[in-house]
Motif scaffolding. Sequence first.
Motif, short mmCIF file in Angstrom:
data_model
loop_
_atom_site.label_atom_id
_atom_site.label_comp_id
_atom_site.label_asym_id
_atom_site.label_seq_id
_atom_site.Cartn_x
_atom_site.Cartn_y
_atom_site.Cartn_z
N VAL A 144 -0.27 72.40 43.17
CA VAL A 144 -1.06 73.17 42.21
C VAL A 144 -0.23 74.36 41.73
N ALA B 235 -0.19 77.79 40.73
CA ALA B 235 -1.14 78.89 40.86
C ALA B 235 -0.80 80.06 39.96
N ARG C 17 -6.15 74.37 46.37
CA ARG C 17 -6.56 75.35 45.36
C ARG C 17 -7.25 76.57 45.97
N ARG C 18 -7.65 76.47 47.22
CA ARG C 18 -8.32 77.56 47.91
C ARG C 18 -7.36 78.39 48.78
#
Length: 406
Positions: free
Chosen positions: A318, A320, A386-387
């Motif tokens: 991902v 970020a 994503r967390r």
Amino acid sequence: MSMIHRLAAQLIKRGRLHMTLPNGSRETFGPGGGPEVRARLTDRAALVRLISYPRLALGELYLEGRLILEQGTILDLLEIVVGSNPWEDGAKRGKTAMSKRSLAPLMALLRRNRPNKSRSNVAHHYDLDDRLYDLFLDPWRQYSCAYFLTPDIGLDEAQRLKLAHIAAKLDLRRGQRVLDIGCGWGGLAIYLNRVAGVEVLGVTLSTEQLGYARAWADREGVADKVKFELIDYRHVEGTFDRIVSIGMFEHVGAAHYDEFYAACVRLLDPDGVMLLHTIGKLGGAGAPDPFTDKWIFPGYHVPSLAQMCSSSEKARMVVADVETLRLHYAYTLRHWLRRCEARRAEIVELYDERFYRMWEFYLAGAIIMFEAGTGCNFQVQYIRSRRALPITRDYMADAEARYRAS
């Protein structure tokens, strides 16, 4: 000469170049209003070579002493010939560029950097006499783009700010394990341990850098927490809370981008964070500069952001955060060039005049690449989940302020 005049009219939009040809005749190119350069070609073969393959020949003729500057510097010359045409103002790609793009997969295949070749490519540049780098780098031995809060701050301060900027994006916690891919002389690894209390494994393919980094960690008394190994990133084992790579991705090679990101996913903890800092290319991918590829960084490839994203997405990484440093490397390179000019006699003593001219051309050409060409720097932050990070960027600003203060 009519062909040269037509080419000069297209290229030189500011400044003036006075050229003395091998037969003694003189030609003047450019409208003025910028640097004034007087140059001389020593022989007819040099002229033919320059016309036939200017991108490689200009630098080679300069280092060979067959292109002599009688007024102005090589940076002045490049500002006139190359810097007059910023990438942003360029024409659209034509059929020739399209045909080059269609050959990109074949060219990538031919430029594969397998582990043994990668090591020899790294040695070509980084295993030079260690004293050379002391002459123009900062105390942290950062041989990559600095971070300038304003263009007028000094290089040493800008490199310290770069370290804080990178550390902040890693969202570090004391005791975490960090992998530094392409660790250079160890400055970043030692810095991260100092400001955040993390353990770092730095990997490099340069024997000179390895010896320097280990000795530095010993002097700092952190060799039990900051370790260095001579190993290809593809052969590293284990998992890490954080991965950082500064100025190494340029040497991976386009044919190995998928392999690089696959290795990073394997090495990164599921809740981990990775920060990749690399020279990048505005616009689409293209062929490497022939002088740089032959004389400075064999096997290198400067990625576009699209290339990076294409490969990282295959690995399900991902993105970020993305930051494009547009002019920071140009400022950095101008500091390096000025320092090399001031220490010219020492560099010549280490090597010779030919090496100095090669190094000078490399730095000057890189300045123009970042001021007018396609060069920039990307800092891309990746996560597997994503967390894994806070949902706003406030944590970066808080950490960066803390690291700057320390």
